[in-house]
Scaffold this motif. Structure first.
Motif, PDB file in Angstrom:
ATOM      1  N   HIS A   1      39.973  -8.820  46.269  1.00  0.00           N
ATOM      2  CA  HIS A   1      38.629  -8.342  46.625  1.00  0.00           C
ATOM      3  C   HIS A   1      38.556  -6.674  46.310  1.00  0.00           C
ATOM      4  O   HIS A   1      39.577  -6.327  46.663  1.00  0.00           O
ATOM      5  CB  HIS A   1      38.166  -8.687  47.959  1.00  0.00           C
ATOM      6  CG  HIS A   1      39.252  -8.061  49.063  1.00  0.00           C
ATOM      7  ND1 HIS A   1      39.064  -6.820  49.774  1.00  0.00           N
ATOM      8  CD2 HIS A   1      40.270  -8.751  49.714  1.00  0.00           C
ATOM      9  CE1 HIS A   1      39.933  -6.791  50.403  1.00  0.00           C
ATOM     10  NE2 HIS A   1      40.427  -7.863  50.471  1.00  0.00           N
ATOM     11  N   THR A   2      37.556  -6.162  46.129  1.00  0.00           N
ATOM     12  CA  THR A   2      37.263  -4.795  46.072  1.00  0.00           C
ATOM     13  C   THR A   2      36.879  -4.144  47.458  1.00  0.00           C
ATOM     14  O   THR A   2      36.640  -4.817  48.230  1.00  0.00           O
ATOM     15  CB  THR A   2      36.132  -4.676  45.155  1.00  0.00           C
ATOM     16  OG1 THR A   2      34.897  -5.377  45.358  1.00  0.00           O
ATOM     17  CG2 THR A   2      36.533  -4.945  43.483  1.00  0.00           C
ATOM     18  N   PRO A   3      37.140  -2.854  47.427  1.00  0.00           N
ATOM     19  CA  PRO A   3      36.762  -2.310  48.511  1.00  0.00           C
ATOM     20  C   PRO A   3      35.281  -2.524  49.101  1.00  0.00           C
ATOM     21  O   PRO A   3      34.446  -2.737  48.078  1.00  0.00           O
ATOM     22  CB  PRO A   3      36.911  -0.647  48.407  1.00  0.00           C
ATOM     23  CG  PRO A   3      37.948  -0.756  47.242  1.00  0.00           C
ATOM     24  CD  PRO A   3      37.723  -2.021  46.589  1.00  0.00           C
TER      25      PRO A   3
ATOM     26  N   GLY B   1      36.804  -8.581  37.179  1.00  0.00           N
ATOM     27  CA  GLY B   1      38.054  -7.997  36.828  1.00  0.00           C
ATOM     28  C   GLY B   1      38.616  -7.198  37.874  1.00  0.00           C
ATOM     29  O   GLY B   1      39.979  -6.938  38.168  1.00  0.00           O
ATOM     30  N   LEU B   2      37.640  -6.291  38.528  1.00  0.00           N
ATOM     31  CA  LEU B   2      38.290  -5.008  39.658  1.00  0.00           C
ATOM     32  C   LEU B   2      38.800  -5.965  40.845  1.00  0.00           C
ATOM     33  O   LEU B   2      39.652  -5.665  41.235  1.00  0.00           O
ATOM     34  CB  LEU B   2      37.014  -4.508  39.972  1.00  0.00           C
ATOM     35  CG  LEU B   2      36.353  -3.527  38.832  1.00  0.00           C
ATOM     36  CD1 LEU B   2      35.272  -2.774  39.202  1.00  0.00           C
ATOM     37  CD2 LEU B   2      37.510  -2.327  38.570  1.00  0.00           C
ATOM     38  N   ALA B   3      38.181  -7.123  41.155  1.00  0.00           N
ATOM     39  CA  ALA B   3      38.754  -7.815  42.356  1.00  0.00           C
ATOM     40  C   ALA B   3      39.989  -8.497  41.845  1.00  0.00           C
ATOM     41  O   ALA B   3      40.891  -8.328  42.837  1.00  0.00           O
ATOM     42  CB  ALA B   3      37.685  -9.057  42.634  1.00  0.00           C
TER      43      ALA B   3
ATOM     44  N   VAL C   1      28.012  -7.226  34.741  1.00  0.00           N
ATOM     45  CA  VAL C   1      28.479  -6.711  35.900  1.00  0.00           C
ATOM     46  C   VAL C   1      29.312  -7.594  36.680  1.00  0.00           C
ATOM     47  O   VAL C   1      30.224  -7.422  37.447  1.00  0.00           O
ATOM     48  CB  VAL C   1      27.192  -6.377  36.786  1.00  0.00           C
ATOM     49  CG1 VAL C   1      27.506  -5.922  38.302  1.00  0.00           C
ATOM     50  CG2 VAL C   1      26.106  -5.425  36.221  1.00  0.00           C
ATOM     51  N   THR C   2      28.873  -8.993  36.629  1.00  0.00           N
ATOM     52  CA  THR C   2      29.991  -9.981  37.363  1.00  0.00           C
ATOM     53  C   THR C   2      31.214 -10.131  36.683  1.00  0.00           C
ATOM     54  O   THR C   2      32.357  -9.897  37.240  1.00  0.00           O
ATOM     55  CB  THR C   2      29.301 -11.294  37.229  1.00  0.00           C
ATOM     56  OG1 THR C   2      28.162 -11.351  37.575  1.00  0.00           O
ATOM     57  CG2 THR C   2      30.232 -12.271  37.817  1.00  0.00           C
ATOM     58  N   LEU C   3      31.368  -9.721  35.239  1.00  0.00           N
ATOM     59  CA  LEU C   3      32.368  -9.748  34.689  1.00  0.00           C
ATOM     60  C   LEU C   3      33.410  -8.440  35.127  1.00  0.00           C
ATOM     61  O   LEU C   3      34.715  -8.613  35.329  1.00  0.00           O
ATOM     62  CB  LEU C   3      32.272  -9.786  33.086  1.00  0.00           C
ATOM     63  CG  LEU C   3      33.659  -9.532  32.169  1.00  0.00           C
ATOM     64  CD1 LEU C   3      34.631 -10.903  32.486  1.00  0.00           C
ATOM     65  CD2 LEU C   3      33.211  -9.387  30.727  1.00  0.00           C
ATOM     66  N   LEU C   4      32.687  -7.276  35.096  1.00  0.00           N
ATOM     67  CA  LEU C   4      33.372  -6.137  35.772  1.00  0.00           C
ATOM     68  C   LEU C   4      33.878  -6.337  37.188  1.00  0.00           C
ATOM     69  O   LEU C   4      35.086  -5.916  37.496  1.00  0.00           O
ATOM     70  CB  LEU C   4      32.333  -5.106  35.543  1.00  0.00           C
ATOM     71  CG  LEU C   4      32.898  -3.472  36.127  1.00  0.00           C
ATOM     72  CD1 LEU C   4      34.079  -3.281  35.523  1.00  0.00           C
ATOM     73  CD2 LEU C   4      31.824  -2.393  36.216  1.00  0.00           C
ATOM     74  N   HIS C   5      32.980  -6.945  38.023  1.00  0.00           N
ATOM     75  CA  HIS C   5      33.215  -7.041  39.271  1.00  0.00           C
ATOM     76  C   HIS C   5      34.494  -8.195  39.487  1.00  0.00           C
ATOM     77  O   HIS C   5      35.328  -7.891  40.288  1.00  0.00           O
ATOM     78  CB  HIS C   5      32.307  -7.776  40.024  1.00  0.00           C
ATOM     79  CG  HIS C   5      32.215  -7.418  41.724  1.00  0.00           C
ATOM     80  ND1 HIS C   5      30.978  -7.758  42.472  1.00  0.00           N
ATOM     81  CD2 HIS C   5      33.163  -7.166  42.369  1.00  0.00           C
ATOM     82  CE1 HIS C   5      31.635  -7.418  43.829  1.00  0.00           C
ATOM     83  NE2 HIS C   5      32.567  -7.116  43.720  1.00  0.00           N
TER      84      HIS C   5
ATOM     85  N   THR D   1      27.975  -2.154  46.334  1.00  0.00           N
ATOM     86  CA  THR D   1      27.393  -1.838  45.058  1.00  0.00           C
ATOM     87  C   THR D   1      27.287  -2.738  43.911  1.00  0.00           C
ATOM     88  O   THR D   1      25.991  -2.847  43.651  1.00  0.00           O
ATOM     89  CB  THR D   1      28.095  -0.238  44.691  1.00  0.00           C
ATOM     90  OG1 THR D   1      28.119   0.495  45.821  1.00  0.00           O
ATOM     91  CG2 THR D   1      27.255   0.260  43.400  1.00  0.00           C
ATOM     92  N   LEU D   2      28.405  -3.264  43.520  1.00  0.00           N
ATOM     93  CA  LEU D   2      28.310  -4.114  42.332  1.00  0.00           C
ATOM     94  C   LEU D   2      27.379  -5.412  42.776  1.00  0.00           C
ATOM     95  O   LEU D   2      26.746  -5.772  41.842  1.00  0.00           O
ATOM     96  CB  LEU D   2      29.686  -4.552  41.850  1.00  0.00           C
ATOM     97  CG  LEU D   2      30.392  -3.239  41.219  1.00  0.00           C
ATOM     98  CD1 LEU D   2      31.847  -3.886  40.927  1.00  0.00           C
ATOM     99  CD2 LEU D   2      29.772  -2.814  40.087  1.00  0.00           C
TER     100      LEU D   2
END
Length: 415
Positions: A316-318, A308-310, A302-306, A324-325
């Motif tokens: 930073h993500t919304p 990558g999205l950031a 989940v950290t890797l996914l987060h 959520t993550l």
């Protein structure tokens, strides 16, 4: 020497009830969490009042406590194995109370950091004694279950403490925050003084001489399972410390929140507490290794996914995606530490004081230093926190694999 594995009776003529024992150990552990998290809403006020313009330097209020707390544990361990758990606990609580009271009146930022360090030195005894007392009474999956209940209360402190700090700041300032922490410590002192019985059996006391103490440290530091999980816990907890140090900046600067950020901070902490409770119920069915290894792997994914999205989103993500993550990530914190703690302590029943001290010191100092570095790298984005968390969790997984001889997820007897 055979370690005792039978839980304490729920009520006898000499022992306090089981539920009260668990609650008391939880309070001793939670005192440390509260002493860290209650200051989070006060950091800006401290900076203004004591002329600290660098926001990242304000994090030192947290780091000073963590360093004192981590380093002193190696002293309390041998002392508690020699003199028993009670006298060492009360000596530590007395030091904590002196530091907390003095922090109310300090005139400078440097003096505040010094008193926070003193608080940490004193509170280190509570961590050592709580873990050693639980190990005195329990082993294996029983200990993991009890530690999960203790950690549940420990982790609910981030729900209560920041909001308590915010409430105090409505009518006072950071000095009143220090005063309240003095009051909580005094309450813990009184409760344990009148109700806690000595848990160290006379036969398990070790002489306070160089050779026996050195032998106890040798036993701890040459046990691959204990050392492996010691490293794993320190590395994993570094991410938690980094988040605590950056929490105010992330919520207020990246996501533009005001004082209400403590509510969202509390949501994450509440999830951690719930998963710790769930862990206490599941550990007997699935085992400490399977649960903790699976949770650590989930955290990494989940950290890797987060991360990558950031990176893709420019730093930073919304907020809805972040919370959520991040909640999923932090739910793993309710599972990994209590199980890793039990796995590390299980071979050390005959040197539980030194074992608890070494484990706690390494976890806190390693976690505090690495977490402080990650925290100080804050640059207005989530990337340092998530990138650091990915590296730290990967190190933790490698250390756990080393401890287990390269085999993860195995179900073995921990008794």
């Amino acid at each position: 020497m055979t370690a005792r594995t039978t839980p304490i009776p729920r009520k006898t003529g000499t022992d306090i009830p089981y539920v009260e024992f668990v609650a008391m150990m939880a309070l001793l552990m939670a005192l440390n969490s509260a002493a860290i998290d209650v200051y989070i809403p006060a950091l800006q006020n401290i900076g203004t009042a004591l002329n600290v313009s660098d926001e990242n330097q304000r994090q030192f209020v947290i780091s000073a406590y963590v360093l004192g707390f981590g380093g002193a544990q190696v002293i309390y361990g041998p002392l508690s194995d020699r003199f028993g758990r009670r006298p060492i606990l009360f000596a530590g609580l007395a030091i904590y109370l002196i530091g907390a009271l003095a922090a109310v009146f300090v005139p400078t930022f440097g003096a505040l950091l010094a008193m926070r360090f003193v608080q940490g030195v004193g509170a280190a005894a509570t961590r050592v004694i709580a873990t050693a007392a639980v190990r005195d009474r329990f082993a294996g999956e029983q200990m993991a279950s009890v530690m999960s209940l203790v950690m549940m209360v420990f982790m609910i402190m981030p729900v209560l403490a920041p909001n308590l700090g915010s409430l105090i700041m409505l009518w006072g300032n950071w000095r009143e925050v220090s005063g309240v922490m003095f009051g909580i410590g005094a309450g813990a002192f009184v409760w344990t003084w009148f109700r806690l019985r000595e848990t160290l059996a006379p036969a398990d006391r070790r002489p306070l001489q160089l050779r026996p103490v050195a032998e106890a440290f040798r036993i701890v530091l040459t046990n691959r399972i204990s050392v492996g999980y010691l490293i794993a816990m320190g590395s994993f907890f570094a991410f938690v410390f980094a988040f605590i140090a950056q929490a105010e900046q992330i919520y207020t600067q990246i996501y533009g929140m005001g004082a209400e950020f403590t509510l969202w901070f509390s949501v994450v902490a509440l999830v951690m507490s719930v998963t710790a409770f769930v862990n206490s119920k599941l550990v007997a069915r699935f085992g400490t290794r399977r649960l903790s290894h699976a949770a650590l792997c989930l955290f990494i994914v989940v950290t890797l996914l987060h991360l990558g999205l950031a990176v893709a989103a420019g730093g930073h993500t919304p907020f809805w995606l972040f919370i959520t993550l991040f909640t999923v990530m932090m739910s793993c914190v309710g599972i990994v530490p209590p199980n890793f703690n039990a796995l590390a302590m299980n071979p050390l029943g005959h040197v539980a004081g030194v074992g608890s001290a070494v484990l706690g010191a390494a976890q806190t100092v390693l976690g505090g230093v690495l977490g402080g570095i990650v925290g100080y790298l804050y640059d207005g984005t989530l990337i340092p926190l998530l990138g650091g968390g990915l590296v730290l969790a990967s190190v933790a997984l490698a250390a756990a694999a080393w401890a287990e001889g390269g085999t993860l997820f195995a179900r073995r007897s921990d008794a």
